[in-house]
Scaffold this motif. Structure first.
Motif, mmCIF file in Angstrom:
data_model
loop_
_atom_site.group_PDB
_atom_site.id
_atom_site.type_symbol
_atom_site.label_atom_id
_atom_site.label_comp_id
_atom_site.label_asym_id
_atom_site.label_seq_id
_atom_site.Cartn_x
_atom_site.Cartn_y
_atom_site.Cartn_z
ATOM 1 N N VAL A 37 0.809 -1.103 -0.116
ATOM 2 C CA VAL A 37 0.047 0.036 -0.065
ATOM 3 C C VAL A 37 0.755 1.270 -0.042
ATOM 4 N N ALA A 38 0.188 2.478 -0.502
ATOM 5 C CA ALA A 38 0.850 3.661 -0.371
ATOM 6 C C ALA A 38 1.198 4.071 0.874
ATOM 7 N N GLY A 39 2.452 4.708 1.341
ATOM 8 C CA GLY A 39 2.900 5.408 2.538
ATOM 9 C C GLY A 39 4.210 5.739 2.547
ATOM 10 N N ASP A 40 4.299 6.862 3.438
ATOM 11 C CA ASP A 40 5.640 7.339 3.705
ATOM 12 C C ASP A 40 6.153 6.890 5.148
ATOM 13 N N PHE A 41 7.417 6.421 4.946
ATOM 14 C CA PHE A 41 8.039 5.723 6.406
ATOM 15 C C PHE A 41 8.093 6.861 7.128
ATOM 16 N N HIS A 42 8.316 8.249 7.037
ATOM 17 C CA HIS A 42 8.400 9.179 7.781
ATOM 18 C C HIS A 42 7.106 9.613 8.579
ATOM 19 N N ALA A 43 5.894 9.055 8.178
ATOM 20 C CA ALA A 43 4.544 9.327 8.415
ATOM 21 C C ALA A 43 3.772 8.026 8.085
ATOM 22 N N GLN A 44 3.897 6.967 8.888
ATOM 23 C CA GLN A 44 2.997 6.057 8.559
ATOM 24 C C GLN A 44 1.474 5.878 8.653
ATOM 25 N N PRO A 45 1.004 5.597 7.764
ATOM 26 C CA PRO A 45 -0.461 5.683 7.503
ATOM 27 C C PRO A 45 -1.299 4.663 8.478
ATOM 28 N N PHE A 46 -0.927 4.345 9.475
ATOM 29 C CA PHE A 46 -1.416 3.268 10.453
ATOM 30 C C PHE A 46 -1.639 3.982 11.710
ATOM 31 N N PRO A 47 -2.933 3.373 12.307
ATOM 32 C CA PRO A 47 -2.820 3.863 13.889
ATOM 33 C C PRO A 47 -1.937 3.438 14.688
ATOM 34 N N ASP A 48 -1.671 3.773 16.053
ATOM 35 C CA ASP A 48 -1.018 3.354 16.878
ATOM 36 C C ASP A 48 -0.919 1.755 17.340
ATOM 37 N N ASP A 49 0.200 1.279 17.618
ATOM 38 C CA ASP A 49 -0.118 -0.259 18.199
ATOM 39 C C ASP A 49 -0.816 -1.107 17.051
ATOM 40 N N SER A 50 -0.252 -0.891 15.849
ATOM 41 C CA SER A 50 -1.010 -1.700 14.793
ATOM 42 C C SER A 50 -0.448 -2.867 14.435
ATOM 43 N N PHE A 51 0.994 -3.381 14.579
ATOM 44 C CA PHE A 51 1.569 -4.454 14.374
ATOM 45 C C PHE A 51 2.529 -5.130 15.432
ATOM 46 N N ASP A 52 2.523 -6.439 15.165
ATOM 47 C CA ASP A 52 3.399 -7.279 16.024
ATOM 48 C C ASP A 52 4.658 -7.461 15.414
ATOM 49 N N PHE A 53 5.043 -7.027 14.248
ATOM 50 C CA PHE A 53 6.252 -7.146 13.734
ATOM 51 C C PHE A 53 6.523 -6.221 12.496
ATOM 52 N N GLU A 54 7.691 -5.504 12.616
ATOM 53 C CA GLU A 54 7.892 -4.835 11.079
ATOM 54 C C GLU A 54 9.364 -5.063 10.853
ATOM 55 N N PHE A 55 9.276 -5.122 9.388
ATOM 56 C CA PHE A 55 10.892 -5.397 8.957
ATOM 57 C C PHE A 55 10.986 -4.200 8.019
ATOM 58 N N SER A 56 12.246 -3.838 7.826
ATOM 59 C CA SER A 56 12.818 -2.763 6.985
ATOM 60 C C SER A 56 14.314 -2.950 6.393
ATOM 61 N N ASN A 57 14.328 -2.894 5.406
ATOM 62 C CA ASN A 57 16.027 -2.733 4.699
ATOM 63 C C ASN A 57 16.147 -1.583 4.163
ATOM 64 N N VAL A 58 15.625 -0.305 4.436
ATOM 65 C CA VAL A 58 15.651 0.670 3.756
ATOM 66 C C VAL A 58 15.852 2.028 4.802
ATOM 67 N N PHE A 59 16.407 1.877 5.904
ATOM 68 C CA PHE A 59 16.713 2.599 6.857
ATOM 69 C C PHE A 59 17.735 3.904 6.225
ATOM 70 N N ASP A 60 18.616 3.324 5.429
ATOM 71 C CA ASP A 60 19.592 4.241 4.753
ATOM 72 C C ASP A 60 19.031 5.132 4.008
ATOM 73 N N HIS A 61 17.561 4.945 3.572
ATOM 74 C CA HIS A 61 16.797 6.147 2.766
ATOM 75 C C HIS A 61 16.218 6.876 3.542
ATOM 76 N N ALA A 62 16.176 7.217 4.867
ATOM 77 C CA ALA A 62 15.352 7.756 5.621
ATOM 78 C C ALA A 62 16.229 9.145 5.635
ATOM 79 N N LEU A 63 15.403 10.330 5.125
ATOM 80 C CA LEU A 63 16.103 11.626 5.423
ATOM 81 C C LEU A 63 15.873 12.095 6.907
ATOM 82 N N TYR A 64 14.876 11.750 7.309
ATOM 83 C CA TYR A 64 14.846 12.005 9.051
ATOM 84 C C TYR A 64 15.003 10.504 9.742
#
Length: 243
Positions: free
Chosen positions: A138-165
């Motif tokens: 789905v569409a979303g910006d990892f600087h402002a995820q489009p999900f409510p608080d406490d939505s997931f049990d598990f999160e994975f990412s291999n794009v931390f180096d792409h974060a401007l903030y």
């Protein structure tokens, strides 16, 4: 010829100095040049982004490149799904993700990570990226995820180096993780990211760990993950934790 009184001149000079101080102290430092440092390591921000819109356009240049999208969806697909599935199977064997986990892959592009999670039984897995790739991403910006608080049990990412903030990236992962939830990041410590990267880890993962203020470190290990060499596993503290 009249000479201004000294108190008037002094007051004028003090006023000018005060205005200069207020101007420079209220000007925010650029995230492109400010390092997020700890005692032993830092995150160095890369120069070259004139604005946030400029940063987004550069990221989309890669994400929406027709040649790359064809490659990710065809010849590259099976290879990446197999490798990610091995990583996730190891995490499942450690009890860090299960078939019942609500799982998010942050910066998932076409969704290979999502397909890998589903292939090992994590059917509640979804991906998020600037450009959607239905039905997995789905569409979303990892600087402002489009999900409510406490939505997931598990999160994975291999794009931390792409974060401007980077601090916002970490805060959003912690915000959307449930208490006790697990975050797994693949990062480059001994290798330099690609030209689309916005930051580099210097000397180790301490700079990264310092951003996750609501989580405990589970472990760090070496991996070979498509140019990324280190896997960091964190667990969000439970709300009644006093650590």
């Amino acid at each position: 010829m009249s000479i201004p009184h000294k108190p008037f001149v002094l007051l004028l000079l003090l006023s000018l100095l005060l205005l200069m101080h207020l101007f420079f102290s209220s000007t925010p430092s650029s995230p492109r040049t400010t390092a997020v440092a700890t005692s032993t390591a830092a995150i160095r921000m890369r120069p070259g982004f004139r604005s946030y819109d400029d940063y987004i356009k550069r990221q989309l240049n890669k994400t929406l490149d027709p040649r790359l999208r064809r490659l990710w969806a065809t010849r590259d697909w099976d290879r990446k799904v197999r490798v990610f599935a091995r990583f996730f199977a190891d995490l499942a064997a450690e009890g860090l993700v299960s078939n019942f986990s609500a799982a998010l892959c942050v910066g998932a592009r076409m969704g290979q990570e999502v397909a890998a999670l589903r292939s090992i039984g994590v059917v509640g897995a979804v991906g998020m990226d600037l450009a959607p790739a239905p039905p997995l991403v789905v569409a979303g910006d990892f600087h402002a995820q489009p999900f409510p608080d406490d939505s997931f049990d598990f999160e994975f990412s291999n794009v931390f180096d792409h974060a401007l903030y980077p601090e916002r990236f970490a805060a959003e992962v912690e915000r959307t993780l449930r208490p006790g939830g697990v975050a797994v990041l693949h990062v480059a410590v001994h290798r330099r990211g690609d030209k689309y990267s916005a930051n580099d880890l210097l000397g180790g993962v301490d700079g990264l760990l310092g951003l996750f203020k609501r989580s405990d470190l589970v472990r760090v290990r070496k991996v070979d993950g498509f140019g990324l060499d280190t896997e960091v596993v964190l667990r969000k503290k439970k709300k009644n934790s006093h650590k």
